[in-house]
Structures are given as C-alpha cells and as structure tokens.
Design an enzyme around this catalytic site. Structure first.
Site, PDB file in Angstrom:
ATOM      1  N   ASP A   1      -0.027  -6.694  -3.410  1.00 39.35           N
ATOM      2  CA  ASP A   1      -1.313  -7.050  -2.954  1.00 39.35           C
ATOM      3  C   ASP A   1      -1.674  -5.964  -4.274  1.00 39.35           C
ATOM      4  OD1 ASP A   1      -2.883  -6.766  -1.716  1.00 39.35           O
ATOM      5  OD2 ASP A   1      -2.610  -7.129   0.187  1.00 39.35           O
TER       6      ASP A   1
ATOM      7  N   ARG B   1       0.355  -1.354   0.201  1.00 39.95           N
ATOM      8  CA  ARG B   1      -0.137  -0.444  -0.069  1.00 39.95           C
ATOM      9  C   ARG B   1       0.819   0.661  -0.167  1.00 39.95           C
ATOM     10  NH1 ARG B   1      -3.105  -4.501   2.063  1.00 39.95           N
ATOM     11  NH2 ARG B   1      -4.392  -4.649   0.837  1.00 39.95           N
TER      12      ARG B   1
ATOM     13  N   TRP C   1      -0.518  -2.796   8.689  1.00 43.35           N
ATOM     14  CA  TRP C   1      -1.262  -2.462   7.528  1.00 43.35           C
ATOM     15  C   TRP C   1      -0.366  -0.635   6.808  1.00 43.35           C
ATOM     16  CZ3 TRP C   1      -1.997  -6.871   4.614  1.00 43.35           C
ATOM     17  CH2 TRP C   1      -2.278  -8.219   5.765  1.00 43.35           C
ATOM     18  N   THR C   2      -0.452  -0.358   5.889  1.00 40.53           N
ATOM     19  CA  THR C   2      -0.461   0.855   5.648  1.00 40.53           C
ATOM     20  C   THR C   2      -1.088   1.037   4.342  1.00 40.53           C
ATOM     21  OG1 THR C   2       1.523  -0.378   3.659  1.00 40.53           O
ATOM     22  CG2 THR C   2       2.011   0.186   5.664  1.00 40.53           C
ATOM     23  N   GLU C   3      -2.412   1.494   4.289  1.00 40.94           N
ATOM     24  CA  GLU C   3      -3.106   2.206   3.495  1.00 40.94           C
ATOM     25  C   GLU C   3      -3.020   3.248   4.053  1.00 40.94           C
ATOM     26  OE1 GLU C   3      -3.806  -1.285   4.871  1.00 40.94           O
ATOM     27  OE2 GLU C   3      -5.861  -1.800   3.450  1.00 40.94           O
TER      28      GLU C   3
ATOM     29  N   ASP D   1      -6.810 -14.685   1.612  1.00 40.51           N
ATOM     30  CA  ASP D   1      -7.556 -13.769   2.633  1.00 40.51           C
ATOM     31  C   ASP D   1      -9.035 -12.999   1.278  1.00 40.51           C
ATOM     32  OD1 ASP D   1      -5.527 -12.521   1.971  1.00 40.51           O
ATOM     33  OD2 ASP D   1      -5.783 -11.132   2.654  1.00 40.51           O
ATOM     34  N   GLU D   2      -9.737 -13.406   1.845  1.00 40.64           N
ATOM     35  CA  GLU D   2     -11.025 -12.549   1.154  1.00 40.64           C
ATOM     36  C   GLU D   2     -10.603 -12.942  -0.456  1.00 40.64           C
ATOM     37  OE1 GLU D   2     -10.554  -8.336   3.345  1.00 40.64           O
ATOM     38  OE2 GLU D   2      -9.134  -8.156   2.562  1.00 40.64           O
TER      39      GLU D   2
ATOM     40  N   ASP E   1      -2.527  -1.196  12.605  1.00 38.53           N
ATOM     41  CA  ASP E   1      -2.902   0.429  11.904  1.00 38.53           C
ATOM     42  C   ASP E   1      -4.424   1.229  12.260  1.00 38.53           C
ATOM     43  OD1 ASP E   1      -3.622  -2.669  11.234  1.00 38.53           O
ATOM     44  OD2 ASP E   1      -4.877  -1.689   9.356  1.00 38.53           O
TER      45      ASP E   1
ATOM     46  N   HIS F   1      -6.316 -10.783  -3.879  1.00 43.61           N
ATOM     47  CA  HIS F   1      -5.262  -9.168  -3.757  1.00 43.61           C
ATOM     48  C   HIS F   1      -4.306  -9.638  -4.348  1.00 43.61           C
ATOM     49  CE1 HIS F   1      -6.752  -7.505  -0.380  1.00 43.61           C
ATOM     50  NE2 HIS F   1      -7.276  -9.102   0.280  1.00 43.61           N
TER      51      HIS F   1
END
Ligand SMILES: [Zn+2]
Length: 453
Positions: free
Chosen positions: A126, A97, A388-390, A255-256, A351, A192
């Site tokens: 990602d 991110r 996490w770096t959003e 994931d997801e 985060d 992702h």
C-alpha cells in the site's frame, strides 16, 4: 454441563453426564455423507467418535472437542451435527501501515483457527510500505518497504519499515495450511501504489515517483494505465505471487483510484482513444480486465474491492469484496451471478473503535441482506473482517480491536442467523478470555465491548 462453544454448532444435544476423554480415546471415522467442512461428534459412556468427510471437517471437530474439554480433560456427553453456513470465513491483516512480526501473525492465525476461520487475506502492499519480497523487482523491498518516520501522527522520525521474505511467507502459508486456512495475498493496484512508484518511478504517469507515505489518505501514487511497462511490471509481480501462494484466489485491490493523473497523461489518453474508452472509470475497467485475464490464464481467481465493478465487469471477470458500496453495485452483481464477499464498514471493520462499532452491532451483521434476490444470496461466498493498521501500531492493540469482535464474525460465518442470540454469545465470548490469553492474545475488557453511545 454446557460448554461455551464458538461458533455455535448447527445442532447440539447434551445427553447428561460426562467423562474424562484423553485425545487418544477418540475414534476417527470417514463418512462421505458428511458435508464438506462438516462433522458429527458423539460422546457417550460407551463411545467417542468424530465423523467427517474431509480433513477440514476433522480439524473443526477437533476444535469443538477442545472447547468441550475442561481443564481436567472432562467432556460432557453430547451429540453434535455441525457444518458451516458459509465457505468463506475470513480475516484481513494490513501489514503495510504497520508491520507485524512472523510470530505475531502466527499467534493471530492460531487464535482465528480455533474459531474455524478459514481465510487469511493479507494486505501486503500500500502507499505506506511494500511488504512482499519480489526477486525480479528488488527495489520494492530495498526502497518501497521503508518510510521516513513512523508516520500516522507519531513524532518518531526514525526510518520505519520491513518486509516478509519468501521463506517467511512460505512458513506462514504452511502454518495456515495445517489449520485449513487459505492465504489470499493482496497486490493492491492501480491505486494505493505509492511504495511501488517510489521504487520504480517509471510506473506512474509523470515518471517522477514520490515518497512512501506516512499518513492516512488517498494518494495519487497510481500506476499509469497507458504504458505497457506497467503491465509488464504487474504481470512480473503476479507470476511470483502465483508461484508463492498455493491458494486459488489473488486479490488485486482496485479501491480508491484517483483519476487526475490519468486525465493529464499522454500515455493514458492515447490508451483511451485506442481502446475507445470514454473516461478514467472505463480505463480502470480496461486495466482490471487485463490483470484479471492474466490471473485467470494462470488458473487462479481474481478478487477486487467493490470499486472494480464501476466499469461494469461481468460475473466471470472477478469476485467482488463489498466494503462500502453506496450504489448497490455488489448486490446487482450478485443478483446477476457474480460472487461477492461481505466485508462492510458498517459492521465488520475491526479498526473502528468499539464506540463506533460495538460488539453488539458487529454481531447483528447479515451477509445475505434482503436487498439480494434468492439467487444473489447464493452468490455470497461469505464474510470477512479487516484490521487496517493506520492506528494499530502494536500487536496488543490489534488483539484488543479484533477480540472479541472477530469471534462474532467467526460465528456469523459459521452459524445460521436463526440460531444467534447476542446475550448468550457475549457470555460464551467472555469465556474465551483465558483460552486466548494462553495463545498470546489479550482480549478487550468486557466493559469496553458495548460502550454507551
Ligand atoms: Zn498514464
């Protein structure tokens, strides 16, 4: 005089008195009866001995000595017996991110190593960017490492991105090895994967690619689980990852994963039919088993986020990272012999801001909850905290979010819960402020740690 040690040792006895103790005045003694990663430290008028059975144990003893020593190299007379509760004491950095420099990553690792963390899980690809140089697939970095605009709400429309060369990664692996930290790379598939699909559009079901993403969401940039070319790609990337990273584990995400593309893809539907799979979930199970088998055939152990368990994998198939497991699949998995790593959103997602997850809440985390049987508790490898770096664009922001909460995680991983005392921990954590500043890490101000709800 007591010293603010983090993590709190298994047992410490202050014997009264203190002495100047230069680093070269210590005797190092190997003793096979000391547990792996453990050590014994004795400092008296007559003696200064560090006893250990492994190099890691010696390293942790040295870290404790460092914390015992004041600015004049004076150390109190002590007898310490110490060994970690868990063998997995990790932190995860998201370099997709927002990316960090090599120096920033090393600074963070140096800080974590002082508190006896021993796993660096590195989230390297990602939807918003691919960050790992792969020789066989050069477009991953030429195209997939770059996005149009900084994204995540920024109005900066400059191209954003970058990646780590293999030489840089080897440098970081060596830096970690000197600190007894294992690097666990993450190749997050089949979801992702927008950056990979942007680079090589044939990897997705439609073959039409898409953008490297600039926002926080779950995207349908998913690898096609029907085409053989997808597996050729994954195996090719994995071969280079296996060559590059010496550690035992490889994280494969999982994931997801939205199933819409798979449900409408002739290749995926053909695969379902041929393999006798009932739905998209079962198809992800097929995908995970195949990738996991490839990794195991190369002598490594695969890890996945807890969604990989939805297709009913066996304890031998994979290690699961528990992050948000509403159905209790990780507990069930551990209770029947599967290994799990505890990394839950409720306590250790660094985060999340301090209002949502105050330091006091992080500190109460129990990696072995009562929902596990005695057998299940033994299958908890340990604890890990992700950043996490959003919303973490800069290194200073990252440090603000992680310190002191990562210190709490380090203590949870090392110290028995019965020995934990929050008020006293907070004082010890505040005493790390200058130590961290010297390393280049700016800890969050004390008044921000436990904001009123
Ligand atoms: Zn498909």
């Amino acid at each position: 005089m007591k010293r603010p040690l983090i993590p709190c040792p298994t047992s410490i006895e202050y014997l009264g008195g203190e002495r100047s103790l230069p680093a070269d005045a210590i005797s190092y003694v190997k003793d096979e009866t000391i547990p792996n990663e453990g050590y014994r430290l004795t400092v008296t008028d007559a003696e200064a001995t560090l006893t250990f059975s492994t190099d890691a144990g010696r390293f942790y003893g040295v870290q404790t000595l460092r914390q015992l020593r004041d600015e004049n190299s004076v150390v109190p007379f002590v007898k310490i017996e110490d060994a970690p509760k868990f063998g997995w004491r990790g932190f995860m950095i998201d370099s997709s991110r927002h990316i960090q420099t090599v120096d920033e990553i090393k600074t963070f690792i140096e800080a974590a190593s002082r508190y006896k963390c021993n796993v660096f899980h590195w989230h390297l690809c990602d939807d918003p960017g691919w960050r790992l140089e792969i020789d066989r697939y050069p477009l991953l970095c030429e195209l997939g490492a770059w996005r149009d605009g900084w994204g995540f709400g920024s109005d900066n429309m400059e191209r954003y991105g970058g990646y780590f060369t293999k030489a840089q990664i080897r440098d970081i692996i060596d830096f970690c090895a000197a600190r007894h930290i294992m690097v666990v790379p993450e190749f997050d598939i089949p979801g992702h994967s927008s950056a990979a699909v942007h680079s090589y559009p044939y990897l997705c079901c439609s073959g039409e690619g898409g953008d490297v993403k600039t926002s926080a969401a779950v995207f349908d940039g998913v690898l096609c689980a029907g085409k053989e070319s997808t597996f050729d790609f994954c195996n090719g990337v994995l071969e280079e990852i296996i060559d590059l990273f010496p550690g035992k584990y490889i994280h494969i995400g999982g994931d997801e994963v939205p199933k819409d593309n798979w449900n409408n893809c002739p290749h995926c539907q053909k695969r379902l039919k041929e393999e006798g799979l009932k739905d998209g979930e079962a198809l992800q199970g097929y995908f995970t088993r195949r990738i996991a088998a490839f990794i195991k055939a190369h002598g490594k152990t695969p890890i996945g986020w807890n969604e990989v368990l939805e297709a009913g994998l066996a304890p031998d198939d994979i290690v699961a990272t528990k992050w948000h497991d509403r159905e209790g699949r990780c507990d069930e998995f551990a209770n029947r012999g599967g290994k799990i790593i505890m990394e839950e959103t409720s306590h250790v997602y660094l985060d999340y801001d301090y209002h949502r997850t105050p330091l006091g809440q992080t500190y109460t985390y129990r990696p072995q909850p009562d929902s596990l049987t005695e057998e299940g508790k033994k299958n908890v490898l340990g604890v890990e905290a992700p950043i996490w770096t959003e919303w973490v664009e800069t290194f200073d922001r990252m440090c603000y979010m992680c310190f002191p909460r990562l210190l709490a995680v380090a203590e949870i991983g090392w110290t028995d819960p019965a020995q934990r005392d929050y008020a006293e921990f907070k004082a010890r954590a505040e005493a790390q402020r200058n130590v961290l500043a010297d390393i280049g890490v700016k800890m969050a101000p004390y008044e921000d740690w436990d904001p009123e709800k």
